[in-house]
Write a protein that holds these residues in place. Structure first.
Motif, PDB file in Angstrom:
ATOM      1  N   GLY A 118      17.634  -0.758  -1.733  1.00 49.59           N
ATOM      2  CA  GLY A 118      18.122   0.550  -2.160  1.00 49.59           C
ATOM      3  C   GLY A 118      17.279   1.239  -3.205  1.00 49.59           C
ATOM      4  O   GLY A 118      17.793   2.094  -3.942  1.00 49.59           O
ATOM      5  N   ASP A 119      16.001   0.924  -3.297  1.00 49.48           N
ATOM      6  CA  ASP A 119      15.119   1.565  -4.271  1.00 49.48           C
ATOM      7  C   ASP A 119      13.947   2.224  -3.535  1.00 49.48           C
ATOM      8  O   ASP A 119      12.828   1.695  -3.531  1.00 49.48           O
ATOM      9  CB  ASP A 119      14.605   0.540  -5.282  1.00 49.48           C
ATOM     10  N   PRO A 120      14.174   3.390  -2.906  1.00 47.61           N
ATOM     11  CA  PRO A 120      13.097   4.025  -2.139  1.00 47.61           C
ATOM     12  C   PRO A 120      11.926   4.483  -3.006  1.00 47.61           C
ATOM     13  O   PRO A 120      10.786   4.540  -2.534  1.00 47.61           O
ATOM     14  CB  PRO A 120      13.797   5.214  -1.472  1.00 47.61           C
ATOM     15  N   GLY A 121      12.179   4.812  -4.269  1.00 45.17           N
ATOM     16  CA  GLY A 121      11.093   5.235  -5.150  1.00 45.17           C
ATOM     17  C   GLY A 121      10.088   4.128  -5.377  1.00 45.17           C
ATOM     18  O   GLY A 121       8.875   4.335  -5.265  1.00 45.17           O
ATOM     19  N   LEU A 172      13.964   9.545   1.934  1.00 43.86           N
ATOM     20  CA  LEU A 172      15.208   9.219   1.235  1.00 43.86           C
ATOM     21  C   LEU A 172      15.261   9.826  -0.164  1.00 43.86           C
ATOM     22  O   LEU A 172      16.344   9.933  -0.760  1.00 43.86           O
ATOM     23  CB  LEU A 172      15.369   7.698   1.131  1.00 43.86           C
ATOM     24  N   LEU A 173      14.095  10.234  -0.675  1.00 41.35           N
ATOM     25  CA  LEU A 173      14.047  10.818  -2.022  1.00 41.35           C
ATOM     26  C   LEU A 173      14.339  12.313  -2.032  1.00 41.35           C
ATOM     27  O   LEU A 173      14.386  12.918  -3.092  1.00 41.35           O
ATOM     28  CB  LEU A 173      12.673  10.544  -2.645  1.00 41.35           C
ATOM     29  N   GLY A 174      14.514  12.916  -0.838  1.00 39.01           N
ATOM     30  CA  GLY A 174      14.870  14.334  -0.765  1.00 39.01           C
ATOM     31  C   GLY A 174      13.714  15.216  -0.335  1.00 39.01           C
ATOM     32  O   GLY A 174      12.587  14.740  -0.146  1.00 39.01           O
ATOM     33  N   ALA A 202      12.443  15.816  10.594  1.00 39.15           N
ATOM     34  CA  ALA A 202      13.484  15.493   9.610  1.00 39.15           C
ATOM     35  C   ALA A 202      13.163  16.115   8.253  1.00 39.15           C
ATOM     36  O   ALA A 202      14.045  16.660   7.573  1.00 39.15           O
ATOM     37  CB  ALA A 202      13.623  13.977   9.478  1.00 39.15           C
ATOM     38  N   ALA A 203      11.883  16.058   7.851  1.00 36.82           N
ATOM     39  CA  ALA A 203      11.479  16.621   6.558  1.00 36.82           C
ATOM     40  C   ALA A 203      11.639  18.142   6.555  1.00 36.82           C
ATOM     41  O   ALA A 203      12.083  18.733   5.565  1.00 36.82           O
ATOM     42  CB  ALA A 203      10.041  16.226   6.250  1.00 36.82           C
TER      43      ALA A 203
END
Length: 226
Positions: A118-121, A172-174, A202-203
């Motif tokens: 759960g840490d995409p960054g 996932l970061l937007g 998607a982007a």
């Protein structure tokens, strides 16, 4: 000692760069290095250095190979040892012998664990560090050696997989305009990899640009139909 083979050959030992001069010397070290402490036969080394055509080989192949191995031993010094063993030669190091391919794979696995956790960054950063190891085509100094083709193709596929995984983490970061630009380049260069166009769509949709997402889909549909 570390061998960097994702691009032109680079060799370092304890933070010191070793200069490997000459095409044949570099080809010899590459062939020994990719098998990393496994035995490589004299014939395999001759083919890697001089090619398969008999016309391009020295008259006394074994003597020429031994001369080249002696030169490489002097160049490597205490950083590594080229051992003659039953069946051929192998490269051994006083300390751990590593390659940038191993580091690339290790960073990719760390990134996958971060993404699953759960840490995409963090995942995106680790994927990027792995991709930064690529300085050009893999095994660039191997010439047209047959052993190098499947290895380079395999590593290139892994690189593209990691690029796609990094994109998933960044998605996932937007919304991200830089990501859209990167994906446009990837989708254009690797059109046959439909995943990049899907990620681009998607982007674009996440950025509120649905018409451009549909246009990207249409480009891919037309390409596949052709």
């Amino acid at each position: 000692m570390q061998l960097s083979v994702l691009g032109p050959l680079e060799v370092s030992d304890a933070g010191r760069t070793l200069e490997i001069s000459g095409v044949r010397l570099r080809r010899l070290l590459l062939r020994l290095g990719v098998d990393k402490q496994r035995v490589v036969s004299a014939e395999q080394l001759v083919v890697a250095v001089w090619g398969t055509a008999l016309a391009g080989r020295p008259t006394d192949q074994i003597n020429a190979l031994q001369t080249l191995i002696s030169r490489l031993r002097r160049t490597l010094g205490a950083a590594a040892e080229i051992q003659q063993v039953p069946g051929g030669y192998r490269l051994a190091s006083q300390s751990e012998l590593t390659t940038d391919v191993e580091l690339f794979c290790e960073l990719a696995e760390q990134a996958r664990r971060a993404l699953a956790g759960g840490d995409p960054g963090l995942a995106a950063d680790l994927f990027a560090r792995g991709l930064d190891l690529w300085r050009g085509p893999a095994l660039a100094d191997a010439g047209d050696a047959e052993y190098a083709r499947p290895l380079a193709a395999k590593w290139e596929e892994q690189r593209l997989d990691v690029q796609a995984e990094r994109v998933e983490a960044r998605l996932l970061l937007g919304p991200d305009e830089a990501l859209i630009a990167d994906l446009e380049a990837l989708a254009g260069q690797f059109t046959i990899r439909e995943q990049f166009t899907g990620q681009l769509m998607a982007a674009l949709a996440a950025a509120g640009r649905p018409a451009e997402a549909l246009a990207a889909y249409e480009r891919l549909r037309t390409f596949l139909a052709d």
